[in-house]
Design a protein around this motif. Structure first.
Motif, mmCIF file in Angstrom:
data_model
loop_
_atom_site.group_PDB
_atom_site.id
_atom_site.type_symbol
_atom_site.label_atom_id
_atom_site.label_comp_id
_atom_site.label_asym_id
_atom_site.label_seq_id
_atom_site.Cartn_x
_atom_site.Cartn_y
_atom_site.Cartn_z
ATOM 1 N N ARG A 78 0.863 -1.180 0.000
ATOM 2 C CA ARG A 78 0.000 0.000 0.000
ATOM 3 C C ARG A 78 0.898 1.229 0.000
ATOM 4 O O ARG A 78 1.868 1.295 0.767
ATOM 5 C CB ARG A 78 -0.907 0.020 1.233
ATOM 6 C CG ARG A 78 -1.928 1.155 1.153
ATOM 7 C CD ARG A 78 -2.878 1.129 2.328
ATOM 8 N NE ARG A 78 -2.231 1.606 3.554
ATOM 9 C CZ ARG A 78 -2.876 1.795 4.696
ATOM 10 N NH1 ARG A 78 -4.165 1.495 4.793
ATOM 11 N NH2 ARG A 78 -2.237 2.237 5.757
ATOM 12 N N SER A 80 0.775 5.294 0.472
ATOM 13 C CA SER A 80 -0.054 6.353 1.053
ATOM 14 C C SER A 80 0.632 7.688 0.877
ATOM 15 O O SER A 80 1.878 7.781 0.821
ATOM 16 C CB SER A 80 -0.291 6.099 2.545
ATOM 17 O OG SER A 80 -0.862 4.819 2.744
ATOM 18 N N GLY A 84 -1.658 10.483 4.722
ATOM 19 C CA GLY A 84 -2.260 9.189 5.018
ATOM 20 C C GLY A 84 -3.282 8.734 4.005
ATOM 21 O O GLY A 84 -3.840 7.635 4.134
ATOM 22 N N ARG A 86 -4.790 7.116 0.718
ATOM 23 C CA ARG A 86 -4.340 5.924 -0.007
ATOM 24 C C ARG A 86 -4.193 6.248 -1.486
ATOM 25 O O ARG A 86 -5.115 6.694 -2.150
ATOM 26 C CB ARG A 86 -5.345 4.809 0.187
ATOM 27 C CG ARG A 86 -4.955 3.502 -0.516
ATOM 28 C CD ARG A 86 -5.912 2.399 -0.121
ATOM 29 N NE ARG A 86 -5.597 1.172 -0.826
ATOM 30 C CZ ARG A 86 -6.219 0.014 -0.639
ATOM 31 N NH1 ARG A 86 -7.188 -0.079 0.268
ATOM 32 N NH2 ARG A 86 -5.892 -1.055 -1.339
ATOM 33 N N GLN A 100 0.659 3.112 11.587
ATOM 34 C CA GLN A 100 1.383 4.068 10.761
ATOM 35 C C GLN A 100 2.821 4.284 11.230
ATOM 36 O O GLN A 100 3.593 4.947 10.555
ATOM 37 C CB GLN A 100 0.643 5.419 10.782
ATOM 38 C CG GLN A 100 -0.776 5.349 10.221
ATOM 39 C CD GLN A 100 -0.812 4.904 8.762
ATOM 40 O OE1 GLN A 100 0.019 5.313 7.937
ATOM 41 N NE2 GLN A 100 -1.785 4.045 8.439
ATOM 42 N N SER A 101 3.159 3.739 12.402
ATOM 43 C CA SER A 101 4.512 3.956 12.915
ATOM 44 C C SER A 101 5.518 3.210 12.053
ATOM 45 O O SER A 101 5.268 2.092 11.590
ATOM 46 C CB SER A 101 4.592 3.460 14.369
ATOM 47 O OG SER A 101 4.223 2.088 14.438
ATOM 48 N N PRO A 102 6.668 3.842 11.803
ATOM 49 C CA PRO A 102 7.674 3.198 10.947
ATOM 50 C C PRO A 102 8.300 1.987 11.640
ATOM 51 O O PRO A 102 8.330 1.893 12.871
ATOM 52 C CB PRO A 102 8.704 4.303 10.712
ATOM 53 C CG PRO A 102 8.542 5.216 11.881
ATOM 54 C CD PRO A 102 7.096 5.176 12.251
ATOM 55 N N LEU A 116 4.209 -6.578 9.283
ATOM 56 C CA LEU A 116 4.038 -5.296 8.594
ATOM 57 C C LEU A 116 5.309 -4.475 8.688
ATOM 58 O O LEU A 116 5.931 -4.425 9.754
ATOM 59 C CB LEU A 116 2.850 -4.550 9.220
ATOM 60 C CG LEU A 116 2.506 -3.172 8.661
ATOM 61 C CD1 LEU A 116 0.994 -2.989 8.611
ATOM 62 C CD2 LEU A 116 3.098 -2.089 9.574
ATOM 63 N N ASN A 118 6.518 -0.532 7.731
ATOM 64 C CA ASN A 118 6.253 0.836 7.277
ATOM 65 C C ASN A 118 7.581 1.550 7.045
ATOM 66 O O ASN A 118 8.471 1.508 7.901
ATOM 67 C CB ASN A 118 5.440 1.615 8.310
ATOM 68 C CG ASN A 118 3.979 1.166 8.338
ATOM 69 O OD1 ASN A 118 3.401 0.898 7.289
ATOM 70 N ND2 ASN A 118 3.407 1.090 9.533
ATOM 71 N N GLN A 130 4.431 7.230 1.872
ATOM 72 C CA GLN A 130 4.692 6.123 2.795
ATOM 73 C C GLN A 130 4.381 4.797 2.126
ATOM 74 O O GLN A 130 3.341 4.641 1.477
ATOM 75 C CB GLN A 130 3.850 6.269 4.062
ATOM 76 C CG GLN A 130 4.167 7.509 4.878
ATOM 77 C CD GLN A 130 5.568 7.452 5.454
ATOM 78 O OE1 GLN A 130 5.999 6.416 5.953
ATOM 79 N NE2 GLN A 130 6.294 8.566 5.383
ATOM 80 N N THR A 132 3.851 0.695 2.725
ATOM 81 C CA THR A 132 3.457 -0.313 3.725
ATOM 82 C C THR A 132 3.480 -1.676 3.074
ATOM 83 O O THR A 132 2.720 -1.916 2.112
ATOM 84 C CB THR A 132 2.069 -0.032 4.288
ATOM 85 O OG1 THR A 132 2.050 1.267 4.896
ATOM 86 C CG2 THR A 132 1.678 -1.082 5.322
#
Length: 446
Positions: A78, A80, A84, A86, A100-102, A116, A118, A130, A132
């Protein structure tokens, strides 16, 4: 509740130890496997991240990106915007509300586990898009679950197997104790000579078996002494009682003058006095056996006590043509009456076995931590085989002893030993080179 046997305790202890070790090993292996899968997933996602960045920065379109990701079917992407929103998503089951935290994270959505990652598309730009990446790790979790089930199964089977083997090993290892118990159950007054085979015992039980055999030996010796003591009492009392009965019956067979009755009563009185003394001596020894002899503590000059006794025995020694002497001196806190009785028994014994023109000596010497008193006499020695028995009750080394002697019952040395032990000392006999000496060691008072 019934207490567990030692074998059951050992078996349960073995099982608990094995279960604990297996569980710890399984948990460590499970954690290591989980950490290994996390490391593999991170390497995979980071490699895909590099490919996606290169593809996007090279200006490729969405179709090319989709083709690139299709080579790894369980990875979703994904893209973004900075706010945020998409921009792009390649996933048929992309979960909503992703973190959303890296960095790397693990999430669960509807029973499915994901890894996951990020990261910004262009790390050097603060307003970069960003990226993901989402990896389905359900197969990893299934493996870990099977591993956990296997660990619990291994723990249970190991504990059960160890409990059974531990019970067998404990039963085999405790066989010498059961043998010892069987010997103890079979011990009676008629079988005190039973002994445990020390050579067949394990090293840990050898000392216990030796102590057990030594205890049986002491019991056997004490029982034999008690039996001999009972027989000796009957032996010593039989003759004077028989004399009393016979003398009384003869006296009563016909009328006699008053003087004859007086003489008969006087004769019976002597026998009764000797029997009373014998009973008193036996009661004295019984008190000594039960630790009831409590000597008084008063300062004594042993030289003066010995001189008083030598003066008492001087007429008897003069009749027997025996020389009496005393050498040395010493101070001791003890019971005057008891110590005089002990020394009197030794002097009486020495005078009886000293030949004419012989010597009886009393020597007193103070040592570092003890006081040594020796009563010795010249004459025929005592064989080494008889020395250990001299202090036995009713024992007389003289083979010419007379049954029921009203003069010496063989209790003097036993009483002397009891008196010395009551004062915390020891006594033993030595016989060599024509001299027999009784040596008393008394603890020196501080």
């Amino acid at each position: 509740m019934r207490r567990l046997s030692l074998g059951s305790r050992l078996a349960l202890l073995f099982a608990a130890c094995t279960a604990t070790v297996s569980l710890v090993a399984g948990v460590v292996f499970n954690r290591a496997s989980e950490a290994h899968f996390i490391e593999l997933d991170q390497q995979l996602l980071e490699s895909k991240l590099i490919n996606v960045r290169q593809t996007l920065l090279s200006g490729s379109d969405a179709a090319h990106i989709t083709e690139e990701l299709s080579q790894q079917g369980d990875v979703s992407l994904r893209i973004s915007g900075p706010e945020g929103q998409r921009w792009f998503g390649r996933s048929l089951q992309m979960p909503a509300n992703l973190p959303q935290s890296p960095g790397l994270a693990t999430i669960n959505d509807n029973g499915t586990d994901y890894r996951l990652l990020n990261a910004p598309l262009q790390p050097e730009q603060p307003d970069s898009a960003q990226l993901t990446l989402l990896l389905d790790i359900t197969h990893h979790q299934h493996f870990l679950q099977r591993m956990q089930h296997l660990i619990w199964l291994t723990v249970g089977l190991s504990a059960l197997a160890t409990a059974l083997l531990g019970a067998w090993a404990a039963r085999s290892g405790l066989r010498p104790l059961r043998r010892m118990s069987a010997v103890a159950r079979g011990i009676s007054a008629q079988s005190l000579n039973a002994r445990l085979p020390e050579a067949q015992m394990p090293a840990e039980l050898t000392e216990l078996a030796h102590s057990f055999n030594a205890m049986l030996g002491r019991l056997d010796d004490s029982f034999q002494r008690l039996s001999a003591f009972s027989a000796d009492i009957a032996h010593e009392l039989r003759t004077p009682l028989s004399n009393l009965l016979t003398h009384t019956q003869v006296t009563l067979t016909r009328p006699r003058p008053l003087e004859d009755y007086r003489e008969a009563l006087h004769s019976n009185l002597e026998e009764l006095q000797w029997m009373a003394q014998l009973v008193n001596d036996m009661l004295y020894l019984a008190k000594a056996d039960h630790g009831l002899l409590m000597p008084k503590r008063e300062p004594l000059k042993l030289a003066e006590e010995a001189d008083a006794l030598l003066e008492f025995f001087a007429p008897l020694a003069e009749d027997a043509q025996v020389s009496l002497s005393r050498d040395g001196q010493g101070l001791f806190e003890g019971d005057r009456a008891m110590l005089r009785r002990a020394l009197s028994n030794l002097l009486d014994n020495a005078l009886r076995f000293t030949p004419p023109a012989g010597d009886v000596r009393v020597q007193i010497a103070e040592q570092a931590k003890s006081l040594r008193v020796t009563v010795e006499n010249s004459g025929e020695g005592i064989s080494s085989e008889l020395l250990p028995r001299l202090f036995d009750r009713f024992y007389r080394a003289d083979p010419a002893r007379q049954e029921g002697s009203s003069e010496h019952a063989g209790l003097g040395l036993a009483i002397t030993q009891s008196i010395i032990r009551a004062h915390g000392g020891q006594i033993h006999c030595e016989s060599a080179q024509g001299w027999t000496r009784f040596v008393i060691e008394l603890p020196q008072n501080d």
